[in-house]
Design an enzyme around this catalytic site. Structure first.
Site, PDB file in Angstrom:
ATOM      1  N   ASN A 149       0.800  -1.220   0.000  1.00 31.72           N
ATOM      2  CA  ASN A 149       0.000   0.000   0.000  1.00 31.72           C
ATOM      3  C   ASN A 149       0.837   1.277   0.000  1.00 31.72           C
ATOM      4  OD1 ASN A 149       0.566  -1.109   2.731  1.00 31.72           O
ATOM      5  ND2 ASN A 149      -0.331   0.812   3.428  1.00 31.72           N
ATOM      6  N   SER A 199     -11.561  -4.833   0.816  1.00 33.10           N
ATOM      7  CA  SER A 199     -12.259  -3.693   1.403  1.00 33.10           C
ATOM      8  C   SER A 199     -12.903  -2.854   0.305  1.00 33.10           C
ATOM      9  CB  SER A 199     -11.278  -2.836   2.209  1.00 33.10           C
ATOM     10  OG  SER A 199     -11.961  -1.822   2.914  1.00 33.10           O
ATOM     11  N   CYS A 324      -3.527   4.784   7.482  1.00 33.57           N
ATOM     12  CA  CYS A 324      -3.770   4.300   8.840  1.00 33.57           C
ATOM     13  C   CYS A 324      -2.669   4.706   9.819  1.00 33.57           C
ATOM     14  CB  CYS A 324      -3.925   2.782   8.832  1.00 33.57           C
ATOM     15  SG  CYS A 324      -5.397   2.224   7.959  1.00 33.57           S
TER      16      CYS A 324
END
Length: 380
Positions: A149, A199, A324
């Site tokens: 990511n 997701s 995050c």
């Protein structure tokens, strides 16, 4: 506004939002209820499950709904670990995993499990020989993400699967959150993969909904207990509207995927060429074996958050590291694992494109970068 932070979250597609609204307003029943309204909701739930399974080439009975990637990763790591504890207590995860995987593994280490982190090379790819050397008779789970990511590396999932081919007692989990729409399903869900996490908000679906793939015959303990939904594995009333919208979003993102990827690759090529012309810019995301939508680079001597806010002043939105963990002001965990110096790692910023972006936005970004670059040079 130019939005280049699609790896953090994508905008919900208007057609997907309409599906959500239609289902939320017209199908009000609880899918667990015995009356007709519950039956209608249950049919919608199962139709969505089948659509997702068909798109992935899997069976509907192998798809389970969650609230998103973090829950999915936590559930699979903890659920598999405790289910298989009688057979062993050793877990291997890569050193570049998302915090949802890494923190789950670290928590398991406090519960009596032994955890090893497989190293990566200087480009962020898991070292297969090093991973193989970590495997022991007590190993019960290997977890490696499909697409990183932070810098966009395409990890060698198929090769890891081949490495585990003669080790059926070891479960293989793939965090596929960043892979949807960027890789062929066969690349991140080869036959050897036992569990995978997804997701919806990463592919233009609603936030707060996701799903996991659990291969038929594979077992894990539930993370949530209560009403017995999802075959007693994930208790809580299913978000029928969100799930229906997610199924619609998955179908849409996989439609004409080859043309979308070609467009992304062309935009990335322009960015790589332009950024590579600056002697004080270090690019961490290349073309070969990287997804076409992520470009991570660092401007030497300038902290990433400073550059992010510099672009924000011009209504161009990029990010530092993982959404995050970016607010914590930490250096990229992926770049740290790649042994990039802390000073350079804290300069890293990430551009993450989407098929809705265009070359005009790329040109505007490069124009503003040129201005910011000149400004920072004067300051230094």
């Amino acid at each position: 506004m130019i939005y280049f932070d699609n790896s953090a979250t994508t905008a919900i597609d208007p057609a997907v939002l309409k599906t959500y609204t239609d289902v939320a307003t017209k199908i009000m029943g609880n899918p667990s209820s015995l009356h007709n309204l519950g039956t209608v909701a249950g049919r919608m739930l199962e139709a969505s499950r089948k659509q997702i399974a068909d798109l992935l080439g899997k069976a509907a009975s192998e798809i389970y709904f969650t609230s998103g990637g973090t829950e999915g990763d936590n559930w699979i790591l903890k659920g598999v670990a405790f289910e298989k504890r009688v057979y062993g207590n050793h877990i291997i995860v890569s050193s570049v995993e998302h915090p949802a995987v890494k923190a789950s593994a670290e928590w398991l280490a406090t519960q009596g499990f032994k955890v090893d982190f497989a190293p990566v090379d200087s480009n962020g790819f898991v070292k297969l020989e090093a991973l193989a050397a970590l495997i022991k008779k007590e190993t019960i789970l290997v977890s490696v993400m499909a697409v990183n990511n932070e810098i966009g590396t395409i990890e060698p999932i198929r090769q890891i699967g081949e490495l585990l081919a003669d080790k059926p007692t070891i479960s293989f989990h793939v965090d596929a959150v960043q892979a949807v729409g960027k890789l062929d399903v066969r690349e991140f869900l080869p036959e050897r993969v036992d569990f995978a996490t997804f997701s919806a908000h990463k592919f233009h679906g609603p936030r707060g909904v996701g799903f996991v793939y659990i291969k038929k015959g594979k077992k894990l303990q539930p993370l949530l207990t209560g009403g017995g939904q999802e075959n007693n594995l994930r208790s809580t009333t299913e978000n029928v509207a969100g799930i229906a919208a997610m199924a619609k979003a998955l179908r849409m993102v996989l439609t004409d995927s080859e043309a979308k990827l070609t467009k992304l690759a062309a935009m990335k090529e322009v960015l790589l060429k332009a950024l590579g012309a600056y002697p004080d810019v270090v690019v961490f995301s290349q073309q070969a074996n990287f997804v076409p939508n992520i470009i991570t680079f660092g401007l030497k001597g300038v902290r990433g958050e400073v550059l992010v806010h510099g672009f924000e002043a011009h209504e161009i939105y990029i990010s530092t590291t993982s959404a995050c963990s970016s607010k914590a002001g930490l250096a990229s965990s992926t770049l740290t694992a790649m042994k990039v110096s802390p000073k350079l790692a804290t300069s890293a910023v990430r551009i993450s494109l989407d098929e809705s972006n265009n070359m005009a936005e790329i040109e505007q970004f490069l124009t503003i970068f040129k201005q910011l670059h000149a400004k920072f040079q004067k300051i230094q």
